[in-house]
Design a protein around this motif. Structure first.
Motif, PDB file in Angstrom:
ATOM      1  N   THR A 178      -7.114   2.643   6.850  1.00 41.98           N
ATOM      2  CA  THR A 178      -5.857   3.834   6.944  1.00 41.98           C
ATOM      3  C   THR A 178      -6.808   5.087   7.142  1.00 41.98           C
ATOM      4  OG1 THR A 178      -7.240   4.131   4.741  1.00 41.98           O
ATOM      5  CG2 THR A 178      -5.590   2.628   5.281  1.00 41.98           C
ATOM      6  N   SER A 179      -5.793   5.757   7.831  1.00 40.33           N
ATOM      7  CA  SER A 179      -5.752   7.652   8.481  1.00 40.33           C
ATOM      8  C   SER A 179      -5.051   8.032   7.078  1.00 40.33           C
ATOM      9  CB  SER A 179      -4.829   7.332   9.653  1.00 40.33           C
ATOM     10  OG  SER A 179      -4.849   8.783  10.503  1.00 40.33           O
ATOM     11  N   PRO A 180      -5.676   8.903   6.526  1.00 41.00           N
ATOM     12  CA  PRO A 180      -5.046   9.943   5.761  1.00 41.00           C
ATOM     13  C   PRO A 180      -4.515  10.827   6.054  1.00 41.00           C
ATOM     14  CG  PRO A 180      -6.718   9.982   5.472  1.00 41.00           C
ATOM     15  CD  PRO A 180      -6.693   8.835   6.615  1.00 41.00           C
ATOM     16  N   SER A 181      -4.575  11.479   7.511  1.00 41.27           N
ATOM     17  CA  SER A 181      -3.552  12.294   8.733  1.00 41.27           C
ATOM     18  C   SER A 181      -2.135  11.618   8.959  1.00 41.27           C
ATOM     19  CB  SER A 181      -4.534  12.885   9.261  1.00 41.27           C
ATOM     20  OG  SER A 181      -4.555  11.808  10.530  1.00 41.27           O
ATOM     21  N   THR A 182      -1.949  10.433   9.285  1.00 43.88           N
ATOM     22  CA  THR A 182      -0.766   9.593   9.492  1.00 43.88           C
ATOM     23  C   THR A 182      -0.258   8.899   8.617  1.00 43.88           C
ATOM     24  OG1 THR A 182      -1.643   8.205  10.823  1.00 43.88           O
ATOM     25  CG2 THR A 182      -1.843  10.128  11.642  1.00 43.88           C
ATOM     26  N   GLY A 183      -0.853   8.174   7.288  1.00 45.77           N
ATOM     27  CA  GLY A 183      -0.593   7.292   5.848  1.00 45.77           C
ATOM     28  C   GLY A 183      -0.525   5.972   6.795  1.00 45.77           C
ATOM     29  N   ILE A 184      -1.145   5.850   8.026  1.00 48.85           N
ATOM     30  CA  ILE A 184      -1.306   4.819   9.004  1.00 48.85           C
ATOM     31  C   ILE A 184      -1.883   3.674   7.745  1.00 48.85           C
ATOM     32  CG2 ILE A 184      -1.454   2.999  10.772  1.00 48.85           C
ATOM     33  CD1 ILE A 184      -0.401   5.234  12.348  1.00 48.85           C
ATOM     34  N   ILE A 185      -1.505   2.353   7.766  1.00 49.95           N
ATOM     35  CA  ILE A 185      -2.430   1.267   7.661  1.00 49.95           C
ATOM     36  C   ILE A 185      -2.189  -0.078   8.333  1.00 49.95           C
ATOM     37  CG2 ILE A 185      -2.965  -0.256   5.269  1.00 49.95           C
ATOM     38  CD1 ILE A 185      -1.159   1.499   3.548  1.00 49.95           C
ATOM     39  N   MET A 186      -4.229  -0.604   8.412  1.00 50.52           N
ATOM     40  CA  MET A 186      -3.864  -1.623   9.254  1.00 50.52           C
ATOM     41  C   MET A 186      -4.616  -1.894   8.864  1.00 50.52           C
ATOM     42  SD  MET A 186      -5.684  -1.790  13.230  1.00 50.52           S
ATOM     43  CE  MET A 186      -7.584  -2.241  13.294  1.00 50.52           C
TER      44      MET A 186
END
Length: 99
Positions: A80-88
């Motif tokens: 997860t990327s907290p800054s962008t909200g992306i979940i992979m």
């Protein structure tokens, strides 16, 4: 289709190893502004589960394409990327034929 994190399936014999299969899914949840952190985390958890289910379906589809009836040794990677909200989510395993 049998899916397992173990390298064998109790009561079954692996007849053939067909190859490594993966299922990957990436999503960026819609921004929701809430002052309730509990609701925010519940929503994020639900989104992770949705992304994971799609990745598992892709894994199964790839295994079926190899004529497998099981996938063993499954590993799940969630990023997860907290800054962008992306979940992979990336799921990997070995497609096998069992009897």
């Amino acid at each position: 289709m049998i899916l397992t994190t173990t390298n064998s399936i109790e009561g079954y014999k692996i007849q053939d190893y067909l190859g490594i299969v993966t299922g990957v899914n990436v999503s960026m949840p819609k921004a929701t502004f809430s002052f309730n952190m509990k609701k925010y985390y519940e929503s994020y958890e639900n989104k992770i589960n949705e992304v994971k289910e799609v990745a598992f379906q892709k894994l199964k589809d790839n295994a079926i394409a190899l004529k497998a009836n099981a996938v063993v040794g499954i590993k799940i990677d969630i990023e997860t990327s907290p800054s962008t909200g992306i979940i992979m989510i990336s799921i990997t395993g070995t497609a096998v034929k069992v009897n």
